[in-house]
Scaffold this active site. Structure first.
Site, mmCIF file in Angstrom:
data_model
loop_
_atom_site.group_PDB
_atom_site.id
_atom_site.type_symbol
_atom_site.label_atom_id
_atom_site.label_comp_id
_atom_site.label_asym_id
_atom_site.label_seq_id
_atom_site.Cartn_x
_atom_site.Cartn_y
_atom_site.Cartn_z
ATOM 1 N N ARG A 101 -14.479 -5.643 -2.551
ATOM 2 C CA ARG A 101 -13.052 -5.284 -2.655
ATOM 3 C C ARG A 101 -12.662 -5.554 -4.096
ATOM 4 N NH1 ARG A 101 -8.141 -6.477 1.438
ATOM 5 N NH2 ARG A 101 -9.264 -4.772 2.418
ATOM 6 N N HIS A 128 -10.042 3.542 0.419
ATOM 7 C CA HIS A 128 -10.331 2.541 1.466
ATOM 8 C C HIS A 128 -11.076 3.286 2.587
ATOM 9 C CE1 HIS A 128 -10.187 -1.134 3.557
ATOM 10 N NE2 HIS A 128 -8.902 -1.275 3.783
ATOM 11 N N GLN A 131 -11.395 1.882 6.230
ATOM 12 C CA GLN A 131 -10.131 1.956 6.961
ATOM 13 C C GLN A 131 -9.940 3.348 7.553
ATOM 14 O OE1 GLN A 131 -7.523 -0.625 7.195
ATOM 15 N NE2 GLN A 131 -6.995 0.793 8.832
ATOM 16 N N ASP A 221 2.057 2.622 5.383
ATOM 17 C CA ASP A 221 1.427 1.453 4.746
ATOM 18 C C ASP A 221 2.502 0.795 3.883
ATOM 19 O OD1 ASP A 221 -0.384 -0.363 3.651
ATOM 20 O OD2 ASP A 221 -1.407 1.106 2.376
ATOM 21 N N CYS A 261 -2.356 0.372 8.599
ATOM 22 C CA CYS A 261 -3.623 -0.313 8.318
ATOM 23 C C CYS A 261 -3.465 -1.829 8.401
ATOM 24 C CB CYS A 261 -4.150 0.101 6.955
ATOM 25 S SG CYS A 261 -2.935 -0.095 5.636
ATOM 26 N N ARG A 289 -11.864 -1.581 13.164
ATOM 27 C CA ARG A 289 -12.483 -1.804 11.851
ATOM 28 C C ARG A 289 -13.874 -2.398 12.056
ATOM 29 N NH1 ARG A 289 -9.597 -2.546 7.320
ATOM 30 N NH2 ARG A 289 -11.689 -2.441 6.434
HETATM 31 N N1 CP Z 1 -6.353 -3.154 6.455
HETATM 32 C C1 CP Z 1 -7.042 -4.031 5.705
HETATM 33 O O1 CP Z 1 -7.905 -3.656 4.930
HETATM 34 O O2 CP Z 1 -6.692 -5.329 5.899
HETATM 35 P P1 CP Z 1 -7.159 -6.568 5.015
HETATM 36 O O3 CP Z 1 -6.497 -6.393 3.676
HETATM 37 O O4 CP Z 1 -6.678 -7.762 5.742
HETATM 38 O O5 CP Z 1 -8.655 -6.520 4.877
HETATM 39 N N1 NVA Z 2 -2.480 -0.081 0.271
HETATM 40 C C1 NVA Z 2 -2.717 -1.453 0.641
HETATM 41 C C2 NVA Z 2 -3.707 -1.522 1.745
HETATM 42 C C3 NVA Z 2 -4.007 -2.901 2.261
HETATM 43 C C4 NVA Z 2 -5.047 -2.890 3.341
HETATM 44 C C5 NVA Z 2 -3.204 -2.226 -0.573
HETATM 45 O O1 NVA Z 2 -4.001 -1.671 -1.347
HETATM 46 O O2 NVA Z 2 -2.779 -3.358 -0.777
#
Ligand code: CP
Ligand code: NVA
Length: 306
Positions: A101, A128, A131, A221, A261, A289
């Site tokens: 990440r 993502h 997701q 989101d 999400c 997930r």
């Molecule tokens: N939706 C998602 O990716 O959640 P986290 O940020 O908790 O991993």
């Molecule tokens: N768009 C959000 C998604 C979190 C899962 C972010 O990038 O923070």
């Protein structure tokens, strides 16, 4: 070496294969069977941003498959102690798959470029993919098929929206988006989407009520993604008319799913009434997930030797 950095890295047939593996593994788990398909395999997770779902679902999923995982901390000195190419090549001497990440999508690309094991994107500023796969699997699981489905996105044309749009293009799902002016998909992204998926039914507007008409699922989101905190106040003003509330859901069919999400900011992009409504499938989505990522791991690790 195959990686999953964006949904450009998979074909529609491969997604169907991942979904078939997912369905099988999920059914087995529900029967109490945790098939150790990959004993001794090791996953490394390297996260530059917080995570509940992505991190824990990958680690739990790998444990179910008989493998192990390790969360790499600051001590490994990623980006500080040595060049990324050296880091990537050495890490792959120890592990079979890396989940990352990262703040910048280019970082995941750099690691993947030199990796001799698979790299999976667990969220970047750009995409993502895990997701989006779980979300499309969830719609398929609920309706029995994706045929004739329409996914309506209300809010920021962000990383999750981009991956969902690609996933819809791959799987033949109609995609509509309503974003505030200035937060829409770039012209380049829309152009590449249309070029990659000439049959994709795609509409983009600035009107949530218009976007959700005929939708099978309404998705939103957060207004401020991780890393954009300095823009929070401006975004709150710019997104004020883009809250998914009871009025917006009333413009969608009665049986339209509500999706997010997560994590959600109740009272901002979605009301608690909608998030907790019978149409909301956010917990099933989150649970999937893990199941879909087990499918992704079974697909990727199944291609590797030993
Ligand atoms: N939706 C998602 O990716 O959640 P986290 O940020 O908790 O991993
Ligand atoms: N768009 C959000 C998604 C979190 C899962 C972010 O990038 O923070």
């Amino acid at each position: 070496m195959r990686h999953l950095l964006t949904l450009d890295d998979v074909t529609a047939e491969e997604i169907q294969r991942i979904f078939a593996l997912t369905k099988d593994l999920k059914a087995k788990l529900e029967d109490g069977v945790r098939e150790p398909l990959f004993p001794g395999r090791v996953m490394a997770l390297l996260f530059e941003k917080p995570s509940l779902r992505t991190r824990v679902s990958f680690q739990a999923g790998m444990a179910h498959l008989g493998g192990s995982s390790m969360m790499l901390g600051d001590d490994v000195g990623f980006g500080k102690r040595e060049r990324v190419d050296d880091f990537s090549r050495v890490l792959c001497e120890f592990v079979d798959v890396i989940v990352m990440r990262c703040k910048r999508h280019e970082t995941v690309e750099q690691v993947a470029k030199y990796a001799t094991c698979s790299v999976i994107n667990g969220l970047t500023d750009l995409a993502h993919p895990c997701q989006a796969l779980a979300d499309l699997y969830t719609i398929q699981e609920i309706f029995g098929s994706l045929r004739g489905s329409k996914l309506a996105w209300v809010g920021d044309a962000n990383n999750v929206a981009s991956s969902l749009a690609q996933g819809c293009g791959l799987l033949g799902v109609e995609f509509s988006i309503a974003a505030p002016k200035g937060y829409e998909f770039s012209a380049e992204f829309l152009q590449s989407l249309r070029a990659s998926f000439p049959n994709l039914q795609l509409s983009a507007s600035n009107d949530p009520h218009e976007a959700v008409r005929d939708a099978s699922a309404v998705y939103t989101d957060v207004w401020t993604s991780m890393g954009q905190e300095a823009e929070k106040q401006q975004r709150e003003r710019d997104f004020a008319d883009f809250q998914v509330n009871e009025k917006v859901m009333a413009s969608a069919p009665d049986d339209a799913l509500f999706m997010h999400c997560l994590p959600a900011h109740r009272g901002e992009e979605v009301t608690s009434g909608v998030l907790d409504s019978p149409n909301s499938v956010v917990v099933q989505q989150a649970g999937n997930r893990m199941h879909v990522q087990k499918g992704v791991l079974a697909w990727l690790l199944g291609m590797q030797r030993g």
